[in-house]
Design a protein around this motif. Structure first.
Motif, PDB file in Angstrom:
ATOM      1  N   GLU A  94      10.159 -13.766   7.104  1.00 47.40           N
ATOM      2  CA  GLU A  94       8.880 -14.134   7.714  1.00 47.40           C
ATOM      3  C   GLU A  94       8.197 -12.980   8.433  1.00 47.40           C
ATOM      4  O   GLU A  94       7.027 -13.077   8.790  1.00 47.40           O
ATOM      5  N   GLY A  95       8.920 -11.888   8.654  1.00 48.44           N
ATOM      6  CA  GLY A  95       8.347 -10.749   9.365  1.00 48.44           C
ATOM      7  C   GLY A  95       7.296 -10.029   8.537  1.00 48.44           C
ATOM      8  O   GLY A  95       7.370  -9.987   7.303  1.00 48.44           O
ATOM      9  N   MET A  96       6.321  -9.452   9.218  1.00 54.68           N
ATOM     10  CA  MET A  96       5.239  -8.743   8.544  1.00 54.68           C
ATOM     11  C   MET A  96       5.139  -7.305   9.064  1.00 54.68           C
ATOM     12  O   MET A  96       5.346  -7.040  10.255  1.00 54.68           O
ATOM     13  N   ILE A  97       4.827  -6.392   8.175  1.00 55.04           N
ATOM     14  CA  ILE A  97       4.606  -4.992   8.570  1.00 55.04           C
ATOM     15  C   ILE A  97       3.220  -4.886   9.182  1.00 55.04           C
ATOM     16  O   ILE A  97       2.231  -5.345   8.598  1.00 55.04           O
ATOM     17  N   THR A  98       3.137  -4.287  10.354  1.00 53.09           N
ATOM     18  CA  THR A  98       1.863  -4.255  11.084  1.00 53.09           C
ATOM     19  C   THR A  98       0.852  -3.322  10.430  1.00 53.09           C
ATOM     20  O   THR A  98       1.213  -2.356   9.747  1.00 53.09           O
TER      21      THR A  98
END
Length: 337
Positions: free
Chosen positions: A174-178
Protein backbone atom coordinates in the motif's frame (compact mmCIF):
# COMPACT_ATOMS: atom_id res chain seq x y z
CA UNK A 1 90.37 31.93 -20.59
CA UNK A 2 87.79 32.16 -17.84
CA UNK A 3 85.80 34.85 -19.67
CA UNK A 4 85.67 32.86 -22.91
CA UNK A 5 84.65 29.78 -20.95
CA UNK A 6 81.81 31.67 -19.27
CA UNK A 7 80.72 33.06 -22.63
CA UNK A 8 80.71 29.59 -24.11
CA UNK A 9 78.68 28.20 -21.21
CA UNK A 10 76.17 31.02 -21.35
CA UNK A 11 75.74 30.67 -25.10
CA UNK A 12 75.18 26.92 -24.89
CA UNK A 13 72.82 26.96 -21.89
CA UNK A 14 69.70 27.92 -23.90
CA UNK A 15 70.21 24.81 -26.04
CA UNK A 16 70.74 22.68 -22.94
CA UNK A 17 67.66 24.08 -21.20
CA UNK A 18 65.44 23.89 -24.22
CA UNK A 19 63.15 20.92 -23.82
CA UNK A 20 62.08 18.91 -26.83
CA UNK A 21 58.41 18.15 -27.40
CA UNK A 22 57.36 15.04 -25.48
CA UNK A 23 54.51 13.41 -27.37
CA UNK A 24 53.67 10.96 -24.58
CA UNK A 25 53.65 13.74 -21.98
CA UNK A 26 51.26 15.71 -24.18
CA UNK A 27 49.10 12.61 -24.72
CA UNK A 28 49.14 11.89 -20.99
CA UNK A 29 47.86 15.37 -20.13
CA UNK A 30 45.41 16.00 -22.91
CA UNK A 31 44.66 12.59 -24.44
CA UNK A 32 41.29 12.21 -22.73
CA UNK A 33 40.19 15.73 -23.68
CA UNK A 34 41.32 15.20 -27.29
CA UNK A 35 39.49 11.87 -27.41
CA UNK A 36 36.28 13.52 -26.21
CA UNK A 37 36.58 16.24 -28.85
CA UNK A 38 37.26 13.69 -31.61
CA UNK A 39 34.29 11.57 -30.53
CA UNK A 40 32.02 14.63 -30.54
CA UNK A 41 33.18 15.53 -34.06
CA UNK A 42 32.79 11.95 -35.37
CA UNK A 43 29.37 11.36 -33.82
CA UNK A 44 28.14 14.81 -34.90
CA UNK A 45 29.10 14.09 -38.50
CA UNK A 46 27.47 10.66 -38.33
CA UNK A 47 24.31 12.04 -36.75
CA UNK A 48 23.68 15.83 -36.53
CA UNK A 49 21.18 15.21 -33.71
CA UNK A 50 24.10 14.29 -31.45
CA UNK A 51 24.76 17.94 -30.58
CA UNK A 52 21.16 18.85 -29.87
CA UNK A 53 20.61 20.04 -26.30
CA UNK A 54 18.13 17.24 -25.62
CA UNK A 55 20.84 14.67 -26.39
CA UNK A 56 23.49 16.52 -24.38
CA UNK A 57 21.08 16.57 -21.44
CA UNK A 58 20.49 12.87 -21.96
CA UNK A 59 24.25 12.18 -21.82
CA UNK A 60 24.66 14.19 -18.60
CA UNK A 61 21.68 12.45 -17.04
CA UNK A 62 23.00 9.03 -18.06
CA UNK A 63 26.42 9.61 -16.49
CA UNK A 64 25.11 11.13 -13.26
CA UNK A 65 24.81 7.86 -11.34
CA UNK A 66 28.12 6.51 -12.67
CA UNK A 67 29.87 9.75 -11.75
CA UNK A 68 28.51 9.83 -8.19
CA UNK A 69 29.55 6.22 -7.56
CA UNK A 70 32.94 6.79 -9.25
CA UNK A 71 33.60 9.85 -7.06
CA UNK A 72 33.26 7.59 -4.03
CA UNK A 73 35.76 5.17 -5.55
CA UNK A 74 38.07 8.14 -6.23
CA UNK A 75 38.12 8.98 -2.51
CA UNK A 76 39.14 5.42 -1.62
CA UNK A 77 41.83 5.54 -4.32
CA UNK A 78 43.22 8.72 -2.77
CA UNK A 79 44.45 6.71 0.24
CA UNK A 80 45.79 4.01 -2.08
CA UNK A 81 42.74 1.86 -1.42
CA UNK A 82 40.28 0.20 -3.74
CA UNK A 83 36.59 -0.39 -3.01
CA UNK A 84 35.02 -3.09 -5.17
CA UNK A 85 31.88 -3.22 -3.03
CA UNK A 86 30.46 0.08 -4.35
CA UNK A 87 28.16 -1.63 -6.86
CA UNK A 88 26.65 -3.86 -4.18
CA UNK A 89 26.28 -0.92 -1.78
CA UNK A 90 24.39 0.97 -4.49
CA UNK A 91 22.12 -2.08 -4.95
CA UNK A 92 21.51 -2.32 -1.20
CA UNK A 93 20.68 1.39 -0.86
CA UNK A 94 18.45 1.13 -3.94
CA UNK A 95 16.49 -1.72 -2.35
CA UNK A 96 16.30 -0.17 1.12
CA UNK A 97 15.07 3.26 0.02
CA UNK A 98 12.28 1.86 -2.19
CA UNK A 99 11.25 -0.69 0.45
CA UNK A 100 10.90 2.11 3.00
CA UNK A 101 8.29 3.68 0.75
CA UNK A 102 6.51 0.61 -0.61
CA UNK A 103 6.63 -1.76 2.37
CA UNK A 104 6.63 0.59 5.35
CA UNK A 105 5.04 3.80 4.07
CA UNK A 106 7.84 6.03 5.36
CA UNK A 107 8.52 9.66 4.45
CA UNK A 108 11.17 10.74 1.96
CA UNK A 109 13.57 11.87 4.67
CA UNK A 110 13.31 8.65 6.68
CA UNK A 111 13.66 6.46 3.59
CA UNK A 112 16.82 8.23 2.44
CA UNK A 113 18.35 8.34 5.94
CA UNK A 114 17.83 4.60 6.50
CA UNK A 115 19.50 3.81 3.16
CA UNK A 116 22.45 6.08 3.99
CA UNK A 117 22.85 4.55 7.45
CA UNK A 118 22.95 1.07 5.90
CA UNK A 119 25.75 2.25 3.58
CA UNK A 120 27.69 3.85 6.43
CA UNK A 121 27.58 0.54 8.33
CA UNK A 122 29.04 -1.20 5.28
CA UNK A 123 31.79 1.43 5.05
CA UNK A 124 32.62 0.99 8.73
CA UNK A 125 32.73 -2.79 8.31
CA UNK A 126 35.04 -2.52 5.31
CA UNK A 127 37.36 -0.07 7.03
CA UNK A 128 37.49 -2.13 10.25
CA UNK A 129 38.50 -5.30 8.41
CA UNK A 130 41.04 -3.42 6.27
CA UNK A 131 42.55 -1.22 8.99
CA UNK A 132 42.37 -3.47 12.04
CA UNK A 133 42.46 -6.96 10.53
CA UNK A 134 44.91 -5.85 7.82
CA UNK A 135 43.10 -7.67 5.02
CA UNK A 136 44.16 -6.34 1.58
CA UNK A 137 41.51 -3.88 0.45
CA UNK A 138 40.87 -5.38 -2.97
CA UNK A 139 40.39 -8.89 -1.61
CA UNK A 140 38.28 -7.70 1.30
CA UNK A 141 35.95 -5.51 -0.75
CA UNK A 142 35.65 -8.32 -3.31
CA UNK A 143 34.41 -10.56 -0.48
CA UNK A 144 32.05 -7.94 0.97
CA UNK A 145 30.77 -7.25 -2.54
CA UNK A 146 29.33 -10.77 -2.62
CA UNK A 147 28.16 -10.60 1.00
CA UNK A 148 26.30 -7.31 0.49
CA UNK A 149 24.90 -8.56 -2.79
CA UNK A 150 23.56 -11.59 -0.92
CA UNK A 151 22.13 -9.40 1.84
CA UNK A 152 20.35 -7.24 -0.73
CA UNK A 153 18.91 -10.31 -2.48
CA UNK A 154 17.80 -11.80 0.83
CA UNK A 155 16.22 -8.53 1.91
CA UNK A 156 14.26 -8.18 -1.34
CA UNK A 157 13.53 -11.93 -1.51
CA UNK A 158 15.19 -11.80 -4.94
CA UNK A 159 12.31 -9.79 -6.34
CA UNK A 160 11.82 -6.33 -7.81
CA UNK A 161 10.27 -3.89 -5.32
CA UNK A 162 7.65 -1.61 -6.82
CA UNK A 163 4.37 0.05 -5.96
CA UNK A 164 1.35 -2.28 -5.72
CA UNK A 165 3.58 -5.35 -5.68
CA UNK A 166 2.26 -8.65 -4.37
CA UNK A 167 3.47 -9.28 -0.81
CA UNK A 168 4.37 -12.76 0.57
CA UNK A 169 0.94 -13.04 2.24
CA UNK A 170 -0.84 -12.46 -1.10
CA UNK A 171 -1.88 -8.88 -0.38
CA UNK A 172 -0.78 -5.83 -2.34
CA UNK A 173 1.64 -3.26 -0.95
CA UNK A 174 0.00 0.00 0.00
CA UNK A 175 2.99 2.33 0.31
CA UNK A 176 3.59 4.96 -2.35
CA UNK A 177 6.80 6.61 -3.55
CA UNK A 178 6.55 10.34 -2.91
CA UNK A 179 6.56 12.94 -5.67
CA UNK A 180 9.44 14.77 -3.97
CA UNK A 181 11.63 11.67 -4.14
CA UNK A 182 10.80 11.12 -7.82
CA UNK A 183 12.31 14.53 -8.66
CA UNK A 184 15.84 13.36 -7.71
CA UNK A 185 16.11 11.17 -10.79
CA UNK A 186 14.83 13.78 -13.24
CA UNK A 187 16.70 16.50 -15.10
CA UNK A 188 17.90 19.01 -14.14
CA UNK A 189 17.95 17.85 -10.49
CA UNK A 190 19.98 14.70 -11.09
CA UNK A 191 22.54 16.67 -13.12
CA UNK A 192 22.75 19.43 -10.50
CA UNK A 193 23.27 16.85 -7.74
CA UNK A 194 26.09 15.24 -9.72
CA UNK A 195 27.84 18.56 -10.35
CA UNK A 196 27.49 19.62 -6.71
CA UNK A 197 29.05 16.35 -5.51
CA UNK A 198 31.92 16.68 -8.00
CA UNK A 199 32.55 20.27 -6.88
CA UNK A 200 32.41 19.48 -3.14
CA UNK A 201 34.74 16.47 -3.40
CA UNK A 202 37.13 18.43 -5.62
CA UNK A 203 37.33 21.20 -3.01
CA UNK A 204 37.67 18.62 -0.22
CA UNK A 205 40.52 16.68 -1.82
CA UNK A 206 42.38 19.64 -3.31
CA UNK A 207 42.00 22.53 -0.89
CA UNK A 208 41.45 21.10 2.60
CA UNK A 209 44.06 19.62 4.91
CA UNK A 210 42.01 16.42 5.15
CA UNK A 211 42.17 15.88 1.41
CA UNK A 212 45.89 16.63 1.36
CA UNK A 213 46.40 14.16 4.20
CA UNK A 214 44.62 11.51 2.13
CA UNK A 215 46.93 12.15 -0.80
CA UNK A 216 49.96 11.92 1.48
CA UNK A 217 48.71 8.59 2.81
CA UNK A 218 48.13 7.37 -0.72
CA UNK A 219 51.64 8.40 -1.74
CA UNK A 220 53.53 6.94 1.22
CA UNK A 221 51.59 5.54 4.16
CA UNK A 222 54.62 5.04 6.40
CA UNK A 223 55.88 8.57 5.80
CA UNK A 224 52.42 9.90 6.57
CA UNK A 225 52.33 7.96 9.84
CA UNK A 226 55.78 9.20 10.84
CA UNK A 227 54.72 12.79 10.13
CA UNK A 228 51.89 12.49 12.63
CA UNK A 229 48.94 12.00 10.29
CA UNK A 230 46.31 9.66 11.82
CA UNK A 231 46.44 7.19 8.94
CA UNK A 232 43.82 4.77 10.23
CA UNK A 233 41.33 7.58 10.88
CA UNK A 234 41.58 8.83 7.29
CA UNK A 235 41.34 5.34 5.85
CA UNK A 236 38.12 4.80 7.76
CA UNK A 237 36.86 8.16 6.50
CA UNK A 238 37.74 7.23 2.91
CA UNK A 239 35.84 3.93 2.95
CA UNK A 240 32.82 5.43 4.71
CA UNK A 241 32.63 8.25 2.16
CA UNK A 242 33.05 5.72 -0.66
CA UNK A 243 30.10 3.69 0.63
CA UNK A 244 28.06 6.83 1.29
CA UNK A 245 28.46 8.12 -2.27
CA UNK A 246 27.71 4.66 -3.66
CA UNK A 247 24.49 4.74 -1.65
CA UNK A 248 23.61 8.17 -3.02
CA UNK A 249 24.11 6.73 -6.50
CA UNK A 250 21.77 3.85 -5.64
CA UNK A 251 19.17 6.23 -4.20
CA UNK A 252 19.26 8.42 -7.32
CA UNK A 253 18.90 5.29 -9.45
CA UNK A 254 15.83 4.31 -7.41
CA UNK A 255 14.35 7.75 -8.02
CA UNK A 256 15.06 7.50 -11.72
CA UNK A 257 13.40 4.11 -12.33
CA UNK A 258 10.92 4.33 -9.39
CA UNK A 259 11.55 0.75 -8.33
CA UNK A 260 14.29 -1.44 -6.88
CA UNK A 261 15.59 -3.95 -9.38
CA UNK A 262 17.69 -6.97 -8.47
CA UNK A 263 21.39 -6.05 -8.20
CA UNK A 264 20.69 -2.73 -9.93
CA UNK A 265 23.99 -1.19 -8.84
CA UNK A 266 26.20 -3.92 -10.25
CA UNK A 267 25.78 -2.54 -13.76
CA UNK A 268 27.59 0.65 -12.70
CA UNK A 269 30.68 -0.91 -11.10
CA UNK A 270 32.88 -1.29 -14.17
CA UNK A 271 31.97 2.08 -15.65
CA UNK A 272 32.72 3.73 -12.29
CA UNK A 273 36.11 1.99 -12.11
CA UNK A 274 36.87 3.04 -15.69
CA UNK A 275 35.91 6.67 -15.03
CA UNK A 276 38.05 6.88 -11.89
CA UNK A 277 41.14 5.39 -13.54
CA UNK A 278 40.78 7.39 -16.74
CA UNK A 279 40.60 10.47 -14.52
CA UNK A 280 44.11 9.83 -13.18
CA UNK A 281 45.70 11.22 -16.32
CA UNK A 282 43.35 14.12 -17.11
CA UNK A 283 45.43 17.33 -17.41
CA UNK A 284 48.40 15.40 -16.04
CA UNK A 285 46.99 15.09 -12.52
CA UNK A 286 48.71 11.78 -11.86
CA UNK A 287 46.46 11.09 -8.87
CA UNK A 288 42.80 10.34 -8.13
CA UNK A 289 40.77 13.53 -8.50
CA UNK A 290 37.10 14.44 -8.77
CA UNK A 291 37.32 16.58 -11.91
CA UNK A 292 39.30 13.91 -13.74
CA UNK A 293 36.76 11.28 -12.73
CA UNK A 294 33.97 13.47 -14.08
CA UNK A 295 35.80 13.87 -17.39
CA UNK A 296 36.30 10.11 -17.50
CA UNK A 297 32.57 9.59 -16.97
CA UNK A 298 31.83 12.13 -19.73
CA UNK A 299 34.07 10.16 -22.10
CA UNK A 300 32.23 6.93 -21.28
CA UNK A 301 28.85 8.62 -21.61
CA UNK A 302 29.64 10.19 -24.98
CA UNK A 303 31.01 6.91 -26.27
CA UNK A 304 27.96 4.92 -25.17
CA UNK A 305 25.49 7.50 -26.46
CA UNK A 306 27.24 7.91 -29.80
CA UNK A 307 27.44 4.16 -30.39
CA UNK A 308 23.71 3.83 -29.73
CA UNK A 309 22.93 6.66 -32.17
CA UNK A 310 25.10 4.92 -34.77
CA UNK A 311 23.09 1.71 -34.22
CA UNK A 312 26.12 -0.28 -33.08
CA UNK A 313 24.90 -3.64 -31.69
CA UNK A 314 24.80 -3.66 -27.89
CA UNK A 315 27.02 -6.74 -27.71
CA UNK A 316 29.80 -4.88 -29.54
CA UNK A 317 29.72 -1.79 -27.29
CA UNK A 318 31.75 -3.42 -24.54
CA UNK A 319 34.53 -4.14 -27.05
CA UNK A 320 34.80 -0.46 -27.95
CA UNK A 321 34.45 0.75 -24.36
CA UNK A 322 37.01 -1.79 -23.13
CA UNK A 323 39.43 -0.78 -25.88
CA UNK A 324 39.19 2.90 -24.97
CA UNK A 325 39.63 2.05 -21.28
CA UNK A 326 42.70 -0.08 -22.03
CA UNK A 327 44.22 2.70 -24.15
CA UNK A 328 43.63 5.27 -21.40
CA UNK A 329 45.25 3.00 -18.81
CA UNK A 330 48.21 2.33 -21.12
CA UNK A 331 48.90 6.06 -21.45
CA UNK A 332 48.36 6.69 -17.75
CA UNK A 333 50.62 3.97 -16.44
CA UNK A 334 53.26 4.56 -19.09
CA UNK A 335 53.83 7.97 -17.49
CA UNK A 336 53.26 6.88 -13.89
CA UNK A 337 55.76 4.05 -13.87
Amino acid sequence: MSASSNTSNSSSSPKQNKQSFDFFQFLYKYGTIITIILLIVIFSIANPAFLQWSNIENILRSISIVTIIAIGLTISLSVNGFDLSIGSVASLANAVVISMFVWYGQSTLIAILVALVAAILVGLLNSFLIVKMRIPDMLLTLATMFVIQGVALTYTRSATISENMIMPDGSYSEGMITDVFSLLGKAPYIIILMLVIVFIVHIFLTYTKHGRYMYVIGGNEEAARLSGIPVNKYKVLAYVLSALLAAIGGIVLASRVMQAEINAGENYLMDAVAAAFIGLSVLGAGKPNALGTFVGAVLIGILANGLVMMSVPYYAMDIVKGGVFALALAVTYYKLK
